[in-house]
Structure formats: C-alpha cells, structure tokens
Design a protein around this motif. Structure first.
Motif, PDB file in Angstrom:
ATOM      1  N   ARG A 173       0.465  -1.167   0.124  1.00  0.00           N
ATOM      2  CA  ARG A 173       0.476  -0.309   0.459  1.00  0.00           C
ATOM      3  C   ARG A 173       1.111   1.329   0.210  1.00  0.00           C
ATOM      4  NH1 ARG A 173      -3.410  -1.601   4.975  1.00  0.00           N
ATOM      5  NH2 ARG A 173      -2.411  -3.662   4.081  1.00  0.00           N
ATOM      6  N   THR A 174       0.336   2.063  -0.242  1.00  0.00           N
ATOM      7  CA  THR A 174       1.238   3.145  -0.055  1.00  0.00           C
ATOM      8  C   THR A 174       0.508   5.096   0.683  1.00  0.00           C
ATOM      9  OG1 THR A 174       2.569   5.006  -1.075  1.00  0.00           O
ATOM     10  CG2 THR A 174       0.407   4.212  -1.919  1.00  0.00           C
ATOM     11  N   ASP A 176       1.357   7.804  -0.598  1.00  0.00           N
ATOM     12  CA  ASP A 176       1.983   8.935  -0.748  1.00  0.00           C
ATOM     13  C   ASP A 176       1.331  10.023  -1.416  1.00  0.00           C
ATOM     14  OD1 ASP A 176       4.469   8.033   0.393  1.00  0.00           O
ATOM     15  OD2 ASP A 176       5.670   7.814  -1.087  1.00  0.00           O
ATOM     16  N   GLU A 182      -4.072   3.408  -0.834  1.00  0.00           N
ATOM     17  CA  GLU A 182      -3.962   2.516  -2.151  1.00  0.00           C
ATOM     18  C   GLU A 182      -3.505   1.438  -2.219  1.00  0.00           C
ATOM     19  OE1 GLU A 182      -5.746   3.635  -4.986  1.00  0.00           O
ATOM     20  OE2 GLU A 182      -6.539   5.933  -4.220  1.00  0.00           O
ATOM     21  N   ALA A 185       1.299  -1.092  -4.454  1.00  0.00           N
ATOM     22  CA  ALA A 185       2.018   0.057  -4.411  1.00  0.00           C
ATOM     23  C   ALA A 185       2.846  -0.515  -5.823  1.00  0.00           C
ATOM     24  CB  ALA A 185       2.354   1.018  -3.565  1.00  0.00           C
TER      25      ALA A 185
END
Lengths: 198, 252, 489
Positions: A173-174, A176, A182, A185
């Motif tokens: 996941r990210t 950023d 989201e 990743a």
C-alpha cells in the motif's frame, strides 16, 4: 579513507561522559484467546482475505476460489523446492518467478498473532522476492505455526537469522499521494491467507 | 482551626502591566479559598523571555531574585501556566550546575502552582460564587496543559459560574502561536497559528474566549482586533472572581 | 525551492502563501495526528513502551563504539562488508567506489534520508550512474527535482493533479491520452514503470531504520515493498545509514518496531518489515550476491556528551513533525534542510552549525507537543533551547533581540526600577491606545505587523496594590490598630 573507522570510533569514545545501563527486558501486552483467531482478525483488518480451512485438502478449492474472485486465470507460481506439497487440479502451476500481474502461492513458516503478521525467513524453496513480485499472493499457513509475538519467531529461528526475514501484514500500500491509501504500490495488490487448522 | 496558609502571589509581568484586574481577581479567589495572600514587591518577571532566548546569565539573575522573594511562603501561586511552568519546570534547569541554588529552585518549584489548579487541587475549591451569563470557549495554554498538567480545573470552576456555558474548541491541543518572542520574530507563522485558533473559536457558540494565560489572550485579542473580529477575551480568573462586568481585554 | 536554512524566514513566508500547501498540511494533521492517537489508545501501556524504547536507544547511543564494531563483525561473518564515512563527501566517494568496482550503471533506491543528507543522487548522476528512487513519494519528488518535504511522506505537499502532470511530462513513452485522474491509476503507472527499473538495476541502495549489532542485520519498514525489490532483485545491496541507528539485538528491534509505525502513521506495524542480514545464502535462489553497509557519521558523533546527545535516540518516525504547529503552518521545504520540524530544529544546529540552522531552533513556541509524542522521549524543546543559548553566547543572535533583552533584563533585575518602568509603560500605552488597542509602535515591529496590543486597564497592579495597602494601613491606624489579614509582615 580507511581512517574513517578509527576516527569515528575515537570521536565516539573521547566524547562520551556516561554510559546508560542495559535496559530491562520489555514485555508487551499479551494476545489473549486463540492465537490463530487473533491473527486472522487482525490481518483481516488490513484488506487481507483470511480464510480458515479445516485441512490441507481444502487448499486447492480455496486457491481456485481466490483466483476466480479476482477474475484471474487458474494459474499460479509456486517456487521450485517449495515445501508446499499441493496437488492443484485444474490449476496450472509455473515454477519461474512471478511477474507483476501473476499470482503466487507461498508457504508461511510462522505468523504473529500480536499484529496479524506473516513471517517469512528466506531459504531453500522460499525465495524472498516472491512476496513482492506478484499482484496476488496466496499464503498457506498452519494454525499451529501462529506464535504470539515477533520475539517468538526470533526464538524459533534459534538466534540465527536467514539472509532475509520478511514480515508481511497485508497487501502492498501507499499513502504517498494526498495521504490517501491505495493498494498495490510495488508488491501484491491482494493478499489471501489460507489458515489450515490441522 | 489551622492557621491560614501564606500564599505569595506571583503577579506576572503581563498582568502587572496590562490587566491588573487579573491580579486582584487572584487575590480575591485565594482569600475565598482561605489563604493569606501577600504580594512581594521584589518580583518583576519570571525570566522566561531570557531563558527561552538562551540568555542564560540574565535568566539566572532573575530566577535568583524570584526564589529569594518567594521561598518563605507556604505556596507560590501564579495566574499563568506559562510563568508557573518557568518556575516549576525550568528554574531547576536554570540551576542544573549550581547545587546550592538547585536545591532552592527545587524547593520553590515544589510549592509553585497555577492559580486554578491550586484552588481546586490544593484548597479543594469546587465552585465559585459568580455570575456570567455568556457562552465561553476555553483556550488551554501549552504550558498549562503540558508543563503544569492543568485542564480539568478551569472547566470545573467555570462550570460553577451562574449562567455560564462552555462550548469547547475542536482542537484543544494545538498552540495558538504566541510563544513570547516567537510572536515577534516569526510574525507570519504566529499569525497563521492565531488565525487557526480564532477560526476554531468563532466556529463555537461562544461569545467569549477565556483562558488562564494572559500571553496567549493578548496575542489572540490583538490579532482579532486587527481583523475586526468581535469575540470578547478575558482571563478566567476575572470571570471566577465575579469581575466579568468590567470591560474585556482590549475593549475601551 | 529553499535549499539554504538561513533563508528560513523568507521561505516560510512563501510557504504560508502557497494555496496548495494548506489542504495538504490539513490532511497530514487528520491522518497522521489522529492515526497516532488512535493507535496509542488501542495499545495497552504505551507510556511503558516509550520508556522501554528510550532505555534501548539510550543504551545504544552510549555504547555506539561497542555496538558498531560488533555489528561490523557480524556483517563480515555473513560475507558482507562495512564501510565507515566520517562525512558526506567520504560517504559519497565510498558509495561511488563500491558501485564502480561492481561496474554498476543504474541503481534503484529505497527511501533513505541519509542519502538525501549526503546529496548522493546528484553526485552519482555527475559520475555517470543513474539513481532511481522507488518509494512512490521519493520517485515523484525526484522527477520534479524537489527535495522531500517530509521524512516519511516526501510528496505529501503535492496534489494528485500535480503528480499526474509530472507523470505525463516524465513517462513520455506511454500513451499521452491515458487517464491519470484516479490516484490508483498513478500508483499503478509508477508500479509498472519502476518494475522495469528494479529488474534492470545493477545495484540497490536502501537506508536502515535499525541496525542490529548481534545479528549483523539492517531492518527497514515500508508499506510499498519497494525496499525489498531494491534489495532482492539486483546483484548488489548497499545499505547507507547513520551510525546512531544501531541497537544491541533483534529483541531490541522488536520493541522499537512497536513504537515506530504507531508513532509515524498510526499503524500497529507497517505492511512490510524486512530484516536484511548479508548476502543470499548458498541454498537461496534470489537475493543479492554482495552486501555492503556504509555507516555515516557526518556530525553525529560530535553530539555525544553534549546537551544535544539525546537527539541521537531518534528513530525518525516523524511524530514530532506531524504534531508540530510550526511545520503544520509552513510544511517542510521552508526549512531548507533534510530534517525538518522539531527533529530538524534539535539536530540541524548541531550538525550543520548554529550559524546556519539557528532559525530552526528559534522557530518554536516551545509548546511541547513534539516531546509529548516522541516515542523515545527526546526533550526536543530543551535541545532547541540549548542551541539558542549557544547562539546567544556566541553573539550570533540578532542584535535587535539581544539589545532589547538587555534593556529589559537590566530593569527586571532591579524591582524598584522595574516598577517605575512598568508604570511609565502602562501610561504610555494608554496614551497611544485607540478604542482599546495600540495599533503600532516603533518597537516590537514583529508584533504590530500582524496584530494590535490591548491597552492596559489602568495603573499597574503593583502601583494599585501599594495604594490599597497604604489606604488599608491608614484605616487601621485610625481604627486603633486592629490586625487585618492583609497586613504586611
């Protein structure tokens, strides 16, 4: 440049005024109740499809079902020399490393109840990169291999670390971009864990 | 009956200069709480501006003067978490390498209290006799919250004021941007922090912003005056001492 | 882009006027701030955990020589190599040497603030080696030629539209008509593009969140898995980290792992924790064939034995940054340094020199929120104040401030003079006031730049108190000397 080591050590030693004592051992809050249940509940919170199975015989159907649920072909990658002795009727098994849109089935040596974490010591038949290459990882875990906390994994490894020990708690996941989570990743976008009770 | 405790009131330089009523309110409340109040003439400022600026020699001199003026009292009470925090938390740091003064600084620190926490925790005051028929929001200063551990006490006392309603700020943890010399050195950052706090206050039902630290209140009132925002600002001690009828801070 | 910490004030003003920064900073507060609070509340005794973390890090910081040499022995025993760099230039040269010896041309990079600190990327580029950042945020800011604005959320200051613009401008081999409206489309595009880099890189460079001396392991935490692909796919893995990151053993790491993600993002554990001990084993089919660790001092060891020593306990979680109201107003770029917010304010003056980073230590209200949330209880305001004292004692503080303090302190040490001065000031401010406030004065211009000053109520408290006492005393005299409670002793 070989002078760096001695200069740094000398700088540390010459400036030090006092030395703090060895810390008291820390004891984390203990997981109560059934370890596998606690593990499953915690990992489920992190967007992971955790399924409790009665026996290894239920694994092939579960693998097929996970793939169908993701609209993926009935095809998985399993590492050569994997300890997983799986007969997967109707599922194509490939032995080369999975690509970024593939599915992999992996064997989980230990899991941690405290945090809902899979623990993968790298070794023969357990290539570390396989937890990061595919888009879907289907991990097979025996309920009896769930330990309370990370310290127990270290104990079971007998104080000798493998070259890589990966702790995995959910799909990649990210946050950023705009602090919004989201999935997928770099590592898998989906993680399914099949917990085999016996 | 035991003798009345002798309380030395540390007025604080801002109360002395800008809002003497806070000092008189403190005296009134302390007397209501059964204390004998004295105001040593040898006090000026706690020295925090010097200490926070790293001007340690000045801070040492001023701290010595304050310790000498107040160490004879049973308690030292300060109508400010910030100045109280300077005496209670930082005087021992000022004299970290001076053993004789360190002992005196620690002794003074041990008996120094923020006004409202002293009234509630040391004197057992559970309410006041005062009227103030308005809705207020309470701004906790950082030093009150984190150096003096004061949060419940102002609310307990304000809650006993007849007619008063509290409507809390949404964010009770974040600094208002005063920070003493910070407000002068970094005015634009301070301005943004003040504006955030003021927006929070204006989003409540309160018509009055109150708190226990005149520094924050001067800064917030000064900013609101500049922007033409009409929220009344008062030190909580004034409301508790039934002096809420006087013109508020920065009002003619 | 501010790359000079001395330019802090101007850069801060610009940041305050950046309309895109405010919503980003607002999100940070709700995500990281609220996330940490919830995670702390769910954990049992978080205070005991903080104490344990502090003790572990204190032991490490005061035994760095023993632990680092033990770490080195353990790494060598597993076929790895440890390099020691006194400063940034030495670190850059060492890393370049390792890469050149291996004939490496392209390098993938996991997130590493130390490589930001030593400005590794421009140096490698100048020497013909292509570094590719693989943490999504780092990748985005690398494409934009910006430094990270936050130590764990490097691109938090950008909107998804800005990221889309950046990808359209950079990924020119992809269909220009593709949709990059959704955040996940951006994530998937970066995944695909960067996978090619992982598969073709000659070497991978990561940082380390912890080094474990006993086992010779470097530990990283990530949510993306980029650090692992950086380590595992190329032939060579180089860890670049600060000397202070070492702890005694993996049991200590296990304790710190309970603190780090909770303090950083509010997660009980990050999605991936990777314990990386040397090169691949003989029976393994993947993993690096060579393993190097570059230990960077760069000003850290000189903090030992000073008032700033505790800052070496830092585990770079960013909780202090996430809760700092100054950072919350101006973001990270205004600091003009790799480490921003309270940890930067405590660390930078010591490492970069007080003359360069004084603003970092001064731009704080000492609200104390940072120390309150620090997982290893670093007394951050206290260390900032120490740097202010160093600045003051070296005569580096602005003259207007020291001169003003001098005049004020002269009076504050003389109560009689002070009372007189306060009375004059009260009178003067009343004269200057209009409708309750003073709008401007030739002094304290910073104050009056953004706010008024409320007019004093009347004479000073001390003057009024004295008058009341005298009146009371006279009354007592007339009434025959009944003692009153307010009688002066």
């Amino acid at each position: 440049m070989s002078g760096g080591r001695e200069a740094i050590l000398q700088s540390i030693r010459s400036r030090r005024l006092v030395q703090s004592p060895k810390p008291q051992p820390y004891s984390a809050p203990k997981t109560e109740g059934d370890l596998a249940e606690a593990f499953a509940q915690r990992l489920s919170f992190w967007q992971t499809d955790v399924r409790m199975l009665d026996s290894m015989a239920d694994v092939p159907a579960a693998v097929a079902d996970v793939l169908r649920g993701k609209n993926m072909a009935q095809r998985v990658h399993i590492a050569p020399d994997s300890a997983l002795a799986l007969d997967l009727p109707g599922i194509e098994v490939l032995r080369e490393p999975p690509g970024q849109n593939d599915a992999a089935v992996t064997e989980v040596p230990f899991a941690i109840a405290e945090t809902g974490t899979l623990a993968y010591p790298a070794g023969k038949g357990r290539p570390a990169s396989w937890h990061f290459r595919p888009v879907l990882e289907i991990a097979v875990l025996r309920a009896s291999d769930v330990v309370p906390e990370l310290e127990d994994v270290l104990k079971r490894l007998g104080g000798v670390l493998p070259s890589t020990l990966n702790l995995v708690s959910g799909p990649s996941r990210t946050g950023d971009i705009e602090q919004t989570m989201e999935l997928g990743a770099h590592g898998p976008k989906s993680l399914a864990v099949l917990v085999v009770k016996s | 009956m035991t003798a009345k405790p002798r309380v030395g009131l540390f007025v604080t330089c801002l109360v002395d200069l800008v809002r003497p009523q806070v000092g008189f309110a403190a005296v009134k409340l302390l007397e209501q709480a059964g204390c004998q109040v004295e105001v040593p003439a040898a006090q000026t400022c706690c020295g925090q501006p010097a200490w926070n600026a790293g001007a340690d020699a000045h801070a040492v001199d001023i701290a010595r003067q304050t310790i000498a003026a107040f160490e004879g009292f049973d308690h030292v009470v300060v109508p400010s978490g910030s100045c109280g925090g300077m005496i209670k938390r930082h005087y021992p740091e000022v004299f970290e390498k001076d053993e004789a003064w360190l002992a005196r600084a620690r002794a003074l620190a041990a008996k120094t209290h923020e006004l409202m926490s002293f009234l509630v925790k040391v004197r057992g005051m559970s309410g006041v006799t005062a009227q103030f028929a308005k809705t207020v929001c309470v701004h906790d200063s950082c030093s009150s919250l984190r150096e003096m551990g004061v949060k419940a006490e102002p609310r307990a006392l304000l809650g006993s004021v007849s007619g008063l309603t509290i409507d809390e700020l949404k964010d009770q943890q974040t600094c208002c941007g005063f920070g003493g010399l910070f407000s002068v050195k970094y005015p634009e950052i301070s301005e943004r922090m003040a504006d955030d706090k003021i927006a929070d206050a204006l989003s409540t039902k309160a018509t009055v912003l109150t708190g226990g630290d005149l520094g924050c209140l001067l800064h917030l009132k000064g900013r609101m005056a500049r922007q033409g925002k009409a929220l009344e600002v008062r030190h909580a001690a004034e409301i508790l001492a039934d002096m809420g009828g006087e013109p508020a801070l920065g009002e003619p | 882009m501010n790359l000079d910490p001395r330019n802090f004030q101007q850069a801060a003003r610009e940041a305050l006027n950046d309309p895109l920064l405010r919503p980003a900073l607002g999100r940070m507060k709700t995500h990281f701030g609220a996330g940490r609070a919830a995670a702390v509340a769910r954990y049992g005794d978080f205070e005991a955990l903080r104490e344990a973390g502090k003790a572990i890090r204190d032991y490490a910081v005061t035994h760095l020589d023993e632990l680092l040499t033990q770490f080195e022995r353990s790494v060598v025993a597993r076929g790895g190599t440890v390099h020691w760099a006194r400063d940034a230039a030495e670190a850059r040269d060492l890393i370049l040497g390792i890469l050149r010896d291996a004939g490496a041309k392209t390098v993938t990079k996991g997130k590493s603030m130390v490589t930001e600190e030593i400005a590794l990327n421009p140096f490698l580029e100048a020497n013909g080696i292509v570094p590719v950042e693989t943490d999504l945020g780092e990748y985005i800011v690398q494409l934009r030629h910006e430094p990270p604005s936050h130590i764990i959320a490097p691109a938090f200051h950008l909107s998804k539209e800005q990221v889309a613009e950046t990808f359209f401008a950079s990924h020119t081999d992809l269909d220009p008509k593709r949709s990059l409206v959704e955040r996940n489309a951006l994530v998937q595009e970066a995944r695909a593009v960067l996978r090619r880099s992982f598969e073709s890189a000659d070497a991978g460079i990561t940082g380390a969140n912890f080094l474990s001396a006993k086992e010779g392991a470097a530990v990283i935490v990530t949510n993306e898995g980029n650090g692992d692909l950086t380590r595992l796919l190329p032939k060579m893995h180089i860890v670049v980290t600060g000397i202070e990151k070492v702890v005694a053993d993996m049991n200590d790491v296990a304790v710190l792992l309970r603190l780090l993600p909770r303090s950083a993002t509010g997660q009980p554990i990050s999605t991936y924790v990777s314990v990386m001990a040397g090169r691949r084993g003989a029976d393994e089919s993947d993993g690096p064939q060579a393993f190097h660790v570059v230990l960077v001092d760069n000003g850290r060891s000189k903090l030992i034995g000073t008032e700033a020593q505790d800052v070496l306990r830092c585990i770079r979680c960013s909780a202090c940054i996430n809760h700092c109201p100054i950072y919350g107003a101006i973001g990270g770029h205004a600091y003009g340094a790799t480490y921003m917010g309270p940890i930067g304010a405590a660390l930078n003056p010591g490492v970069m020199g007080v003359e360069n980073a004084a603003h970092h230590a001064n731009a704080s209200t000492f609200c104390g929120r940072c120390a309150e949330v620090c997982p290893v209880k670093i007394p951050l305001p206290r260390i900032m104040r120490h740097w202010r004292a160093v600045e003051h004692s070296k005569g580096l503080a602005p003259r207007s401030i020291t001169a003003g303090l001098g005049v004020w302190a002269f009076a504050a040490k003389r109560p009689g003079l002070y009372r007189l001065g306060a009375s004059v000031m009260a009178w003067f401010l009343r004269m200057m006031g209009r409708r309750g406030t003073v709008h401007a004065l030739p002094v304290m211009q910073g104050w009056f730049a953004v706010r008024d000053f409320p007019v004093p109520q009347g004479r000073t408290f001390q003057a009024q108190w004295k008058a009341r006492r005298q009146n009371a005393a006279e009354r007592i005299g007339l009434e025959g000397g009944n003692s009153r409670s307010r009688q002066q002793r």
